[in-house]
Write a protein that holds these residues in place. Structure first.
Motif, PDB file in Angstrom:
ATOM      1  N   ILE A  41      -2.711   6.607   0.119  1.00 16.21           N
ATOM      2  CA  ILE A  41      -3.981   6.609   0.836  1.00 16.21           C
ATOM      3  C   ILE A  41      -4.648   7.958   0.638  1.00 16.21           C
ATOM      4  CG2 ILE A  41      -5.105   6.481   3.095  1.00 16.21           C
ATOM      5  CD1 ILE A  41      -2.957   4.492   3.951  1.00 16.21           C
TER       6      ILE A  41
ATOM      7  N   PHE B 254     -11.710   2.207   3.592  1.00 11.08           N
ATOM      8  CA  PHE B 254     -11.603   2.052   5.033  1.00 11.08           C
ATOM      9  C   PHE B 254     -12.553   3.051   5.666  1.00 11.08           C
ATOM     10  CE2 PHE B 254      -9.514   3.079   9.136  1.00 11.08           C
ATOM     11  CZ  PHE B 254      -9.407   1.814   9.670  1.00 11.08           C
TER      12      PHE B 254
ATOM     13  N   MET C  73       0.850  -1.161   0.000  1.00 13.87           N
ATOM     14  CA  MET C  73       0.000   0.000   0.000  1.00 13.87           C
ATOM     15  C   MET C  73       0.904   1.235   0.000  1.00 13.87           C
ATOM     16  SD  MET C  73      -3.128   0.951   2.577  1.00 13.87           S
ATOM     17  CE  MET C  73      -3.549  -0.764   2.678  1.00 13.87           C
TER      18      MET C  73
ATOM     19  N   ASP D 283      -4.394   3.416  -3.324  1.00 18.10           N
ATOM     20  CA  ASP D 283      -4.536   2.021  -2.929  1.00 18.10           C
ATOM     21  C   ASP D 283      -5.668   1.839  -1.924  1.00 18.10           C
ATOM     22  OD1 ASP D 283      -2.179   0.905  -4.344  1.00 18.10           O
ATOM     23  OD2 ASP D 283      -1.087   2.265  -3.006  1.00 18.10           O
ATOM     24  N   LEU D 284      -6.052   2.954  -1.274  1.00 21.36           N
ATOM     25  CA  LEU D 284      -7.086   2.897  -0.261  1.00 21.36           C
ATOM     26  C   LEU D 284      -7.747   4.265  -0.143  1.00 21.36           C
ATOM     27  CD1 LEU D 284      -8.293   1.115   2.135  1.00 21.36           C
ATOM     28  CD2 LEU D 284      -6.630   2.288   3.589  1.00 21.36           C
TER      29      LEU D 284
ATOM     30  N   PRO E 242     -10.282  -0.483  -2.407  1.00 20.47           N
ATOM     31  CA  PRO E 242     -10.735  -0.728  -1.039  1.00 20.47           C
ATOM     32  C   PRO E 242     -11.020   0.577  -0.299  1.00 20.47           C
ATOM     33  CG  PRO E 242      -8.821  -2.075  -1.539  1.00 20.47           C
ATOM     34  CD  PRO E 242      -8.986  -1.111  -2.682  1.00 20.47           C
TER      35      PRO E 242
END
Length: 152
Positions: free
Chosen positions: A4, A146, A1, A113-114, A144
């Motif tokens: 973000i 979170f 990762m 990545d997130l 993905p």
């Protein structure tokens, strides 16, 4: 990762979202970008229709470029202060448009990545009629997500 993307808004719970996402990024050594989306500026104004032929109530703030500029400047300042609160290496992205689709589009462009987002509590009726931006992101994402619970 490696990257973000943290979505923040003016809600006070965004501090928890940003700090939680940043802490996660530090743990995995990822680059961080804070993103804030300004909804169409016409939604920040008042647009009354004519009433019985009387048009004095017609005023659209979106037509006033000074108001648009002021909204953008406030949002830029908000993002810059939020980024500095975390770290001077955090980058920012300000976008005008529909929130969920703008977040998803930029996440793909930036090759995130997130995506980190918060959950805001809304009334059951509001969720039923409009959904939430977080739900819209979750329904359409290829990346993905979170979710940071922020409800007390």
């Amino acid at each position: 990762m490696k990257k973000i993307l943290i979505a923040v808004d003016y809600h006070p719970t965004s501090e928890k979202v940003a700090e939680t996402g940043y802490k996660l990024a530090q743990q995995v050594g990822a680059e961080v970008c804070l993103i804030h989306v300004i909804a169409e500026t016409r939604y920040y104004g008042v647009e009354y229709p004519s009433f019985l032929g009387h048009t004095s109530y017609n005023y659209n703030f979106a037509m006033d470029e000074r108001v648009n500029t002021q909204i953008e400047n406030m949002a830029k300042d908000f993002l810059e202060q939020a980024a500095l609160h975390l770290d001077n290496k955090v980058t920012t992205k300000l976008i005008k448009g529909e929130t969920a689709s703008s977040i998803l589009k930029y996440a793909n462009e930036w090759q995130a990545d997130l995506i980190v987002m918060g959950t805001h509590s809304h009334s059951v009726l509001e969720k039923l009629l409009m959904g939430t931006e977080a739900m819209k992101v979750l329904e359409k994402t290829q990346i993905p997500v979170f979710m940071v619970p922020v409800k007390k």
